[in-house]
Motif scaffolding. Structure first.
Motif, mmCIF file in Angstrom:
data_model
loop_
_atom_site.group_PDB
_atom_site.id
_atom_site.type_symbol
_atom_site.label_atom_id
_atom_site.label_comp_id
_atom_site.label_asym_id
_atom_site.label_seq_id
_atom_site.Cartn_x
_atom_site.Cartn_y
_atom_site.Cartn_z
ATOM 1 N N ASN A 169 -5.816 4.687 -1.788
ATOM 2 C CA ASN A 169 -4.391 4.736 -2.096
ATOM 3 C C ASN A 169 -4.081 3.956 -3.368
ATOM 4 O O ASN A 169 -4.963 3.377 -3.997
ATOM 5 C CB ASN A 169 -3.599 4.159 -0.926
ATOM 6 N N SER A 170 -2.815 3.916 -3.717
ATOM 7 C CA SER A 170 -2.346 3.059 -4.797
ATOM 8 C C SER A 170 -1.706 1.817 -4.192
ATOM 9 O O SER A 170 -1.381 1.786 -3.000
ATOM 10 C CB SER A 170 -1.335 3.801 -5.685
ATOM 11 N N VAL A 189 -6.461 -1.386 0.425
ATOM 12 C CA VAL A 189 -5.829 -0.259 -0.271
ATOM 13 C C VAL A 189 -6.580 1.044 -0.059
ATOM 14 O O VAL A 189 -5.969 2.106 0.095
ATOM 15 C CB VAL A 189 -5.711 -0.561 -1.783
ATOM 16 N N ASN A 232 -4.427 2.117 -8.848
ATOM 17 C CA ASN A 232 -4.045 3.511 -9.052
ATOM 18 C C ASN A 232 -5.056 4.420 -8.357
ATOM 19 O O ASN A 232 -6.166 4.598 -8.841
ATOM 20 C CB ASN A 232 -3.989 3.827 -10.552
ATOM 21 N N ALA A 233 -4.653 4.966 -7.208
ATOM 22 C CA ALA A 233 -5.505 5.883 -6.438
ATOM 23 C C ALA A 233 -6.902 5.310 -6.220
ATOM 24 O O ALA A 233 -7.921 5.974 -6.451
ATOM 25 C CB ALA A 233 -5.583 7.237 -7.134
ATOM 26 N N GLY A 234 -6.953 4.069 -5.776
ATOM 27 C CA GLY A 234 -8.212 3.421 -5.441
ATOM 28 C C GLY A 234 -8.905 2.711 -6.584
ATOM 29 O O GLY A 234 -9.931 2.048 -6.373
ATOM 30 N N ARG A 282 2.421 -1.502 -10.826
ATOM 31 C CA ARG A 282 1.242 -1.004 -10.116
ATOM 32 C C ARG A 282 0.026 -1.876 -10.395
ATOM 33 O O ARG A 282 -0.189 -2.315 -11.524
ATOM 34 C CB ARG A 282 0.957 0.433 -10.545
ATOM 35 N N ARG A 299 0.838 -1.200 0.000
ATOM 36 C CA ARG A 299 0.000 0.000 0.000
ATOM 37 C C ARG A 299 0.873 1.249 0.000
ATOM 38 O O ARG A 299 1.849 1.344 0.756
ATOM 39 C CB ARG A 299 -0.907 -0.015 1.227
ATOM 40 N N SER A 300 0.537 2.213 -0.847
ATOM 41 C CA SER A 300 1.401 3.380 -1.028
ATOM 42 C C SER A 300 1.461 4.297 0.194
ATOM 43 O O SER A 300 2.482 4.936 0.441
ATOM 44 C CB SER A 300 0.929 4.197 -2.232
ATOM 45 N N SER A 301 0.393 4.359 0.974
ATOM 46 C CA SER A 301 0.327 5.317 2.075
ATOM 47 C C SER A 301 1.298 5.025 3.208
ATOM 48 O O SER A 301 1.863 5.946 3.809
ATOM 49 C CB SER A 301 -1.094 5.378 2.637
ATOM 50 N N ASP A 302 1.513 3.736 3.484
ATOM 51 C CA ASP A 302 2.367 3.377 4.626
ATOM 52 C C ASP A 302 3.288 2.193 4.348
ATOM 53 O O ASP A 302 3.976 1.718 5.246
ATOM 54 C CB ASP A 302 1.514 3.067 5.848
ATOM 55 N N SER A 303 3.301 1.701 3.105
ATOM 56 C CA SER A 303 4.119 0.554 2.690
ATOM 57 C C SER A 303 3.759 -0.745 3.401
ATOM 58 O O SER A 303 4.541 -1.699 3.400
ATOM 59 C CB SER A 303 5.613 0.857 2.867
#
Length: 283
Positions: A72-73, A69, A102-104, A99, A44-48
């Motif tokens: 997030n991406s 997710v 992409n942004a949800g 990826r 997850r891009s927000s917190d890895s």
């Protein structure tokens, strides 16, 4: 005790690709084995944070993925090998992970989830233990080839500018297959772009390339393919030192499934293609 078969019935034969055709490696966003539990592991891009994503029936569990997710991406850290051989494809460097959300919004093609390769530096590797080919080989992949770059690699098993025996499929000017056998370099342009179910088969004497179950290229090749000592990569091509990816050789399209055999699967080619196409509706 006597069991009445008319009461209990009989066990239905498996309809899963892995159960039927025993590939060396099977990577997909659908379930290809009756015993598979997970398809992928994502970051997850927000917190890895990372999480495995499995299946609902034969499909990817997109509901669990959406819950994890959110808006997030998400990126692919592991593409699990459903063959049971444990040859998982991985990428530990965050900036090089394909990826998947992409942004949800899920990355898809024809309504099916896929991995999007950015054409800059995304790739996965199966390491050096996977695909140590010394003879027959069959590869089946479904990919969306954009052909916007000069050398878009779908998969590769050799080093750049080396004389290793190798199998490579890229999409420079459509789709090409490259087989290097000692100093012999054969490059076969198929042409065209867009979605395709691509087969690359070598039976020890002939290299054949199919797109959507239609023969595109057939070359007679003398001798045997040399030992392959390089890593197996998806979406990129090994550099000369086999320490990373070669600049300028990346995939900028989408890949949904890859199945690989160490044996010639010519006799089963149409049935395997039908299995994949029935699910993805490629052609």
């Amino acid at each position: 005790m006597i069991i009445n078969p008319f009461i209990f019935g009989s066990v239905a034969p498996s309809t899963y690709l892995v159960d039927l055709y025993s590939p060396e490696g099977s990577f997909s966003f659908r379930k290809t084995s009756s015993t598979s539990t997970n398809a992928i592991r994502i970051r997850r891009s927000s917190d890895s944070a990372e999480q495995d994503i499995g299946f609902v029936g034969d499909d990817l569990d997109t509901a669990s993925m959406a819950t994890f997710v959110g808006a997030n991406s998400a990126y692919l850290t592991t593409w699990y090998d459903q063959s049971g051989n444990g040859f998982n494809l991985t990428q530990t460097t965050a900036t090089k992970q394909p990826r998947i959300v992409n942004a949800g919004t899920n990355e898809t093609h024809n309504g099916f989830v896929c991995a999007k390769y950015d054409g800059i530096n995304d790739w996965l590797t199966g390491g050096t233990s996977f695909m140590n080919l010394n003879g027959l080989d069959s590869m089946f992949s479904t990919a969306v080839v954009s052909s916007t770059l000069g050398n878009e690699v779908i998969y590769a098993r050799s080093r750049y500018a080396s004389a290793d025996g190798r199998f490579t499929m890229n999409s420079s000017g459509g789709v090409n297959s490259v087989l290097i056998q000692n100093t012999l370099n054969i490059k076969n342009p198929i042409g065209g772009s867009g979605t395709g179910l691509y087969n690359q088969q070598w039976d020890g004497a002939n290299l054949r390339i199919y797109k959507n179950d239609s023969l595109q290229i057939s070359n007679v090749i003398a001798g045997t393919c040399g030992n392959l000592v390089s890593r197996f990569l998806v979406g990129a091509y090994n550099n000369a030192g086999d320490t990373g990816e070669q600049a300028g050789f990346f995939q900028s399209g989408k890949i949904q499934e890859l199945n690989i055999w160490k044996v010639d699967k010519s006799a089963d080619r149409t049935d395997i293609n039908t299995d994949i196409n029935t699910y993805y509706t490629i052609y």
